[in-house]
Scaffold this active site. Sequence first.
Site: not given
Length: 441
Positions: A102, A396, A426
């Site tokens: 990510c 996301h 994260c």
Amino acid sequence: MQPIGGEQMSQVWEGRRVAVIAGCRTPFARSGTLFRDLTSIELGTFAVRELLQRAELPAAEIDEIIYGTVISSPLAPNISREVGLSAGIPPTAAAYSVSRACASSNQAITSAADTIARGYADTIIAGGAESLTDIPILFSRRLRNRLVAASRAKTPLAKLKAFAGLRLRELAPVTPAIAEPSTGETMGESAERMAKENGIAREAQDAWALRSHRRAAEGTEDGRLRQEIATIFIPPDYETVADRDNGIRTDTSMEKLAALPPVFDRKDGSVTAGNSSPLTDGAAAVLLMSEEKAKALGYEPLGYIRSYAYAALDPADQLLQGPAFAAPIALDRAGITMQDIELWEIHEAFAAQVLSNFQWLDSDSFARERLGRPQKIGLIDEERINVMGGSIALGHPFGATGARLTTTLLNEMRRRDLGLGLVTVCAAGAMGFAMILERDG
Ligand SMILES: CC(C)(COP(=O)(O)OP(=O)(O)OC[C@H]1O[C@@H](n2cnc3c(N)ncnc32)[C@H](O)[C@@H]1OP(=O)(O)O)[C@@H](O)C(=O)NCCC(=O)NCCS
């Protein structure tokens, strides 16, 4: 567990100062909705084209493009090259792709920044894209072996023989899972475990999720979020227009959130579809330049990169606590403390993760035992964190989120006339990212 610190902490930014000139993104759409027929390359192309237009920069000025994605297409593994070529960037501009879960577009941005700082390039586009609708679906290993054997066979009979004894279950498709290859644990299960180990109550998670939706709705209505979004006329018919994120729930409430069943531990869990970030399609890009080049071209940069840090822990530990390890290093490298931070964009994978990151950053025992520091890192006023919501509401798209956070933070720092901001992310593999961005007063 080894404390993080020592040598890493004394490093400071070296080389030329790197300016962020502009940033923009596509709307973020829940997977399987508005962008279901688009690839991540197409999404990335929208973002990069719009970025060039907004910056009023001839594409010939681009030295390089660095793009990130997590679930890359086996048909076009170097997404960066394809996005660059389809966005009109000259074929002579080099392009490579990065993957750091990510934090992939954060990796693209820091790789670009390092290249510019060293003087190897003046102008780089960095960003990332993800389609979690258009994912590669594989066959089982046994069937793949058969297909390879058949493709190598010299006669029709030998081809047929490759499929002798084929069982029905070999035909079952294999879809990519959001799970750690090293532990088998999914992200959601990790978030669930963190909620339990850190005592993060369901109500607190739901309250964070509600806050995310409310602020994202406000930021959309008042135009701040739409400012960073490229309006897209969606191919192939170009009749549907997307100009805002479609995951923001203006009608959600604590009651509605409380009614949702836990997903990752159905019996005793607290992580739900409501307090998790949804699977999302989208892309984002930022334009980076050396300070000298920006001045020569007459740009007023959105801000500058002051420092950054990556950190990692054992995936069997609390998987999504990377920001609690990376932020202290980035702050040290910038020569500042958390209390100097005026605005913070934290990626919200799950509300349980955000609240766990806060808990560890605000803990003296975490600082002593895990960071080898005498005192906690601390937090800033919650009113200065994710002021226009976060990934829970906005969505996301893995590879794009880092560039979205950078753009959102710098635009808001400019609106508020602030000097120092923090981005944290994260990432799978138990990694964390932190970056300090600054504006000249
Ligand atoms: C959590 C997850 C499994 C949920 O997937 P899903 O079931 O497809 O989610 P949906 O959006 O359909 O939501 C499920 C239900 O909750 C409801 N819901 C979700 N959020 C809500 C909210 N804020 N308020 C009210 N209802 C909500 C939906 O309307 C839906 O209701 P329905 O079943 O009546 O249609 C999926 O989003 C996921 O895997 N997220 C995590 C992704 C991840 O790991 N990312 C990596 C992090 S770095």
